[in-house]
Scaffold this motif. Structure first.
Motif, PDB file in Angstrom:
ATOM      1  N   LYS A   1     -61.765  33.903  -2.539  1.00  0.00           N
ATOM      2  CA  LYS A   1     -60.883  34.482  -3.911  1.00  0.00           C
ATOM      3  C   LYS A   1     -58.740  34.109  -3.560  1.00  0.00           C
ATOM      4  O   LYS A   1     -58.365  33.751  -4.280  1.00  0.00           O
ATOM      5  CB  LYS A   1     -61.524  35.256  -4.799  1.00  0.00           C
ATOM      6  CG  LYS A   1     -62.743  34.471  -4.931  1.00  0.00           C
ATOM      7  CD  LYS A   1     -63.289  35.659  -5.836  1.00  0.00           C
ATOM      8  CE  LYS A   1     -64.905  36.157  -6.460  1.00  0.00           C
ATOM      9  NZ  LYS A   1     -64.763  34.429  -7.221  1.00  0.00           N
ATOM     10  N   LEU A   2     -59.279  34.827  -1.931  1.00  0.00           N
ATOM     11  CA  LEU A   2     -57.452  34.763  -1.991  1.00  0.00           C
ATOM     12  C   LEU A   2     -57.043  34.078  -0.949  1.00  0.00           C
ATOM     13  O   LEU A   2     -55.863  34.140  -0.792  1.00  0.00           O
ATOM     14  CB  LEU A   2     -57.494  36.368  -1.460  1.00  0.00           C
ATOM     15  CG  LEU A   2     -57.742  37.569  -2.207  1.00  0.00           C
ATOM     16  CD1 LEU A   2     -57.775  38.517  -0.963  1.00  0.00           C
ATOM     17  CD2 LEU A   2     -56.940  37.782  -3.376  1.00  0.00           C
ATOM     18  N   ALA A   3     -58.346  32.404  -0.804  1.00  0.00           N
ATOM     19  CA  ALA A   3     -56.891  31.633   0.179  1.00  0.00           C
ATOM     20  C   ALA A   3     -56.049  31.238  -0.161  1.00  0.00           C
ATOM     21  O   ALA A   3     -55.284  30.183   0.545  1.00  0.00           O
ATOM     22  CB  ALA A   3     -58.812  31.019  -0.103  1.00  0.00           C
ATOM     23  N   LYS A   4     -56.016  30.326  -1.157  1.00  0.00           N
ATOM     24  CA  LYS A   4     -54.551  30.261  -1.967  1.00  0.00           C
ATOM     25  C   LYS A   4     -53.353  31.134  -1.882  1.00  0.00           C
ATOM     26  O   LYS A   4     -52.569  30.034  -1.550  1.00  0.00           O
ATOM     27  CB  LYS A   4     -54.993  29.681  -3.600  1.00  0.00           C
ATOM     28  CG  LYS A   4     -55.953  28.743  -3.942  1.00  0.00           C
ATOM     29  CD  LYS A   4     -56.283  28.448  -5.441  1.00  0.00           C
ATOM     30  CE  LYS A   4     -57.222  27.475  -5.278  1.00  0.00           C
ATOM     31  NZ  LYS A   4     -57.472  27.311  -6.873  1.00  0.00           N
ATOM     32  N   SER A   5     -53.693  32.227  -1.930  1.00  0.00           N
ATOM     33  CA  SER A   5     -52.511  33.192  -1.663  1.00  0.00           C
ATOM     34  C   SER A   5     -52.032  33.375  -0.320  1.00  0.00           C
ATOM     35  O   SER A   5     -51.354  34.083  -0.028  1.00  0.00           O
ATOM     36  CB  SER A   5     -52.535  34.553  -2.639  1.00  0.00           C
ATOM     37  OG  SER A   5     -53.637  35.162  -2.037  1.00  0.00           O
ATOM     38  N   GLY A   6     -53.052  32.936   0.685  1.00  0.00           N
ATOM     39  CA  GLY A   6     -52.875  32.745   1.891  1.00  0.00           C
ATOM     40  C   GLY A   6     -52.856  34.335   2.941  1.00  0.00           C
ATOM     41  O   GLY A   6     -52.118  34.676   3.150  1.00  0.00           O
ATOM     42  N   VAL A   7     -53.515  35.177   2.004  1.00  0.00           N
ATOM     43  CA  VAL A   7     -54.450  36.187   2.107  1.00  0.00           C
ATOM     44  C   VAL A   7     -55.374  36.563   3.000  1.00  0.00           C
ATOM     45  O   VAL A   7     -56.407  36.509   2.172  1.00  0.00           O
ATOM     46  CB  VAL A   7     -54.025  37.720   1.420  1.00  0.00           C
ATOM     47  CG1 VAL A   7     -54.901  39.026   1.386  1.00  0.00           C
ATOM     48  CG2 VAL A   7     -52.684  37.729   0.295  1.00  0.00           C
ATOM     49  N   ARG A   8     -56.017  36.968   4.116  1.00  0.00           N
ATOM     50  CA  ARG A   8     -56.899  36.756   4.451  1.00  0.00           C
ATOM     51  C   ARG A   8     -57.610  38.940   4.827  1.00  0.00           C
ATOM     52  O   ARG A   8     -56.667  39.511   4.889  1.00  0.00           O
ATOM     53  CB  ARG A   8     -57.196  36.708   5.915  1.00  0.00           C
ATOM     54  CG  ARG A   8     -56.661  35.147   6.206  1.00  0.00           C
ATOM     55  CD  ARG A   8     -57.955  34.081   5.949  1.00  0.00           C
ATOM     56  NE  ARG A   8     -59.046  34.525   6.633  1.00  0.00           N
ATOM     57  CZ  ARG A   8     -60.196  34.351   6.606  1.00  0.00           C
ATOM     58  NH1 ARG A   8     -60.559  33.544   5.609  1.00  0.00           N
ATOM     59  NH2 ARG A   8     -61.582  34.538   6.861  1.00  0.00           N
TER      60      ARG A   8
ATOM     61  N   GLN B   1     -62.804  50.770   3.187  1.00  0.00           N
ATOM     62  CA  GLN B   1     -61.474  50.550   4.047  1.00  0.00           C
ATOM     63  C   GLN B   1     -60.768  48.695   4.260  1.00  0.00           C
ATOM     64  O   GLN B   1     -61.851  48.494   4.836  1.00  0.00           O
ATOM     65  CB  GLN B   1     -60.871  50.905   5.842  1.00  0.00           C
ATOM     66  CG  GLN B   1     -61.510  52.344   5.050  1.00  0.00           C
ATOM     67  CD  GLN B   1     -60.032  53.093   4.534  1.00  0.00           C
ATOM     68  OE1 GLN B   1     -58.836  52.389   4.268  1.00  0.00           O
ATOM     69  NE2 GLN B   1     -59.476  54.351   4.850  1.00  0.00           N
ATOM     70  N   ILE B   2     -60.139  48.297   3.410  1.00  0.00           N
ATOM     71  CA  ILE B   2     -60.129  46.921   2.968  1.00  0.00           C
ATOM     72  C   ILE B   2     -58.050  46.503   4.222  1.00  0.00           C
ATOM     73  O   ILE B   2     -57.566  47.239   3.656  1.00  0.00           O
ATOM     74  CB  ILE B   2     -60.151  46.302   1.917  1.00  0.00           C
ATOM     75  CG1 ILE B   2     -61.654  46.176   1.497  1.00  0.00           C
ATOM     76  CG2 ILE B   2     -59.348  44.913   1.642  1.00  0.00           C
ATOM     77  CD1 ILE B   2     -61.332  45.350   0.670  1.00  0.00           C
ATOM     78  N   LEU B   3     -58.131  45.992   4.713  1.00  0.00           N
ATOM     79  CA  LEU B   3     -56.726  45.289   5.568  1.00  0.00           C
ATOM     80  C   LEU B   3     -56.779  43.912   5.011  1.00  0.00           C
ATOM     81  O   LEU B   3     -57.284  42.921   4.985  1.00  0.00           O
ATOM     82  CB  LEU B   3     -57.059  44.919   6.683  1.00  0.00           C
ATOM     83  CG  LEU B   3     -55.715  45.145   7.726  1.00  0.00           C
ATOM     84  CD1 LEU B   3     -54.777  45.593   7.698  1.00  0.00           C
ATOM     85  CD2 LEU B   3     -55.940  44.818   9.112  1.00  0.00           C
ATOM     86  N   CYS B   4     -54.969  44.312   4.480  1.00  0.00           N
ATOM     87  CA  CYS B   4     -54.874  42.406   4.223  1.00  0.00           C
ATOM     88  C   CYS B   4     -53.807  42.310   4.656  1.00  0.00           C
ATOM     89  O   CYS B   4     -52.912  43.181   5.083  1.00  0.00           O
ATOM     90  CB  CYS B   4     -54.486  42.674   2.012  1.00  0.00           C
ATOM     91  SG  CYS B   4     -55.873  43.384   1.287  1.00  0.00           S
TER      92      CYS B   4
END
Length: 302
Positions: A27-34, A45-48
């Motif tokens: 879902k975050l692929a379009k914004s370039g965030v992994r 704990q999520i790392l963006c």
């Protein structure tokens, strides 16, 4: 029947961190965030990571992750800490590294809390999933079918597989019963003190619509005992469908009465019945649903 092994959304809902990260990255692929994640000390704990600071603007990234996780509603995960930094090479111990020096390692960090799902709706969803695993309510009138057994006279070699599927279905229902009891805890004990006479009086005077399905079920008591299982399942399906739209106290009382009726019918299934063991499990499960609906009725009154 849904293949749960390949159902990423279902695995994420059960709390699988790997499945959650797969959905977030899609879902975050379009914004370039992994994203990467670790469940540590009761916190996810999520790392963006992204190539530029603009892609990691705090407000929109946090809002989008909150929306995705609320839609997933992962079990046993309520606290989530979102960290962000410019993309780096893969590091297996990234959480330990950023904890050692957060000011220099991160752009920003924010903790969020996921929405607690409505327990009644969750019970109904669990019941629906259990029905999908044990066979739906299309029971024949002359012979009750076994759960998850596909009739195929041309391939008798599949008999062992059919028995395995039936066993898996029963195990799923047992697991569901345990989950329901763990979720409700002491609340179930307090619900048993609910005044039965008061609920029945309120139900009879406020809403007469329930009388038709319940009366027809009562009339079927004179039918052969082998039919009690199918009748109880039909009433349970009615209660499950009603619970998806109920809001008023009288509606919840009506649903509680249906669940109790289904439980009573299940308890009359004889030992010689082909699904006797399953009926014993459903008797207790339907009773718990009835008690939960009564609690929702009390909540709606206040």
């Amino acid at each position: 029947m849904v293949d749960r092994i390949n159902d990423i959304a279902w695995q994420a809902h059960q709390g699988s961190v790997a499945a959650i990260i797969q959905l977030l990255n899609e879902k975050l692929a379009k914004s370039g965030v992994r994203t990467r994640a670790i469940f540590s000390d009761g916190i996810l704990q999520i790392l963006c990571e992204a190539a530029s600071v603009e892609q990691l603007e705090q407000s929109p990234v946090v809002a989008e992750i909150q929306q995705i996780l609320d839609s997933i509603a992962p079990r046993h995960i309520r606290r989530v800490n979102i960290n962000s930094r410019i993309v780096r090479e893969q590091q297996l111990l990234w959480l330990k590294e950023i904890d050692s020096d957060r000011e220099n390692q991160l752009l920003w960090s924010q903790e969020i809390t996921l929405i607690q799902p409505n327990i009644i709706k969750q019970l109904i969803k669990d019941f629906t999933e259990a029905q999908a695993g044990l066979g739906k309510s299309n029971f024949p009138k002359t012979q009750v079918s076994r759960p998850l057994v596909l009739v195929n006279k041309e391939k008798p070699k599949n008999q062992p597989n059919k028995k395995i599927l039936a066993a898996v279905g029963l195990c799923s229902l047992l697991l569901l019963s345990w989950v329901v009891y763990a979720q409700l805890g002491n609340n179930l004990k307090s619900l048993m003190q609910f005044q039965t006479s008061k609920s029945l009086t309120t139900e009879n005077t406020s809403n007469r619509k329930v009388q038709t399905p319940l009366s027809s079920a009562k009339n079927n008591l004179s039918a052969p005992s082998d039919d009690q299982f199918a009748i109880a399942v039909r009433i349970a399906n009615l209660a499950s469908a009603s619970g998806k739209t109920a809001t008023a106290s009288t509606q919840w009382l009506e649903i509680a009465a249906k669940w109790q009726r289904a439980s009573d019918l299940m308890s009359t299934v004889p030992q010689k019945h082909s699904r006797y063991q399953e009926a014993k499990i459903r008797t207790q499960l339907y009773k718990k649903y009835s008690e939960a609906a009564q609690k929702e009725a009390d909540k709606s009154k206040s």
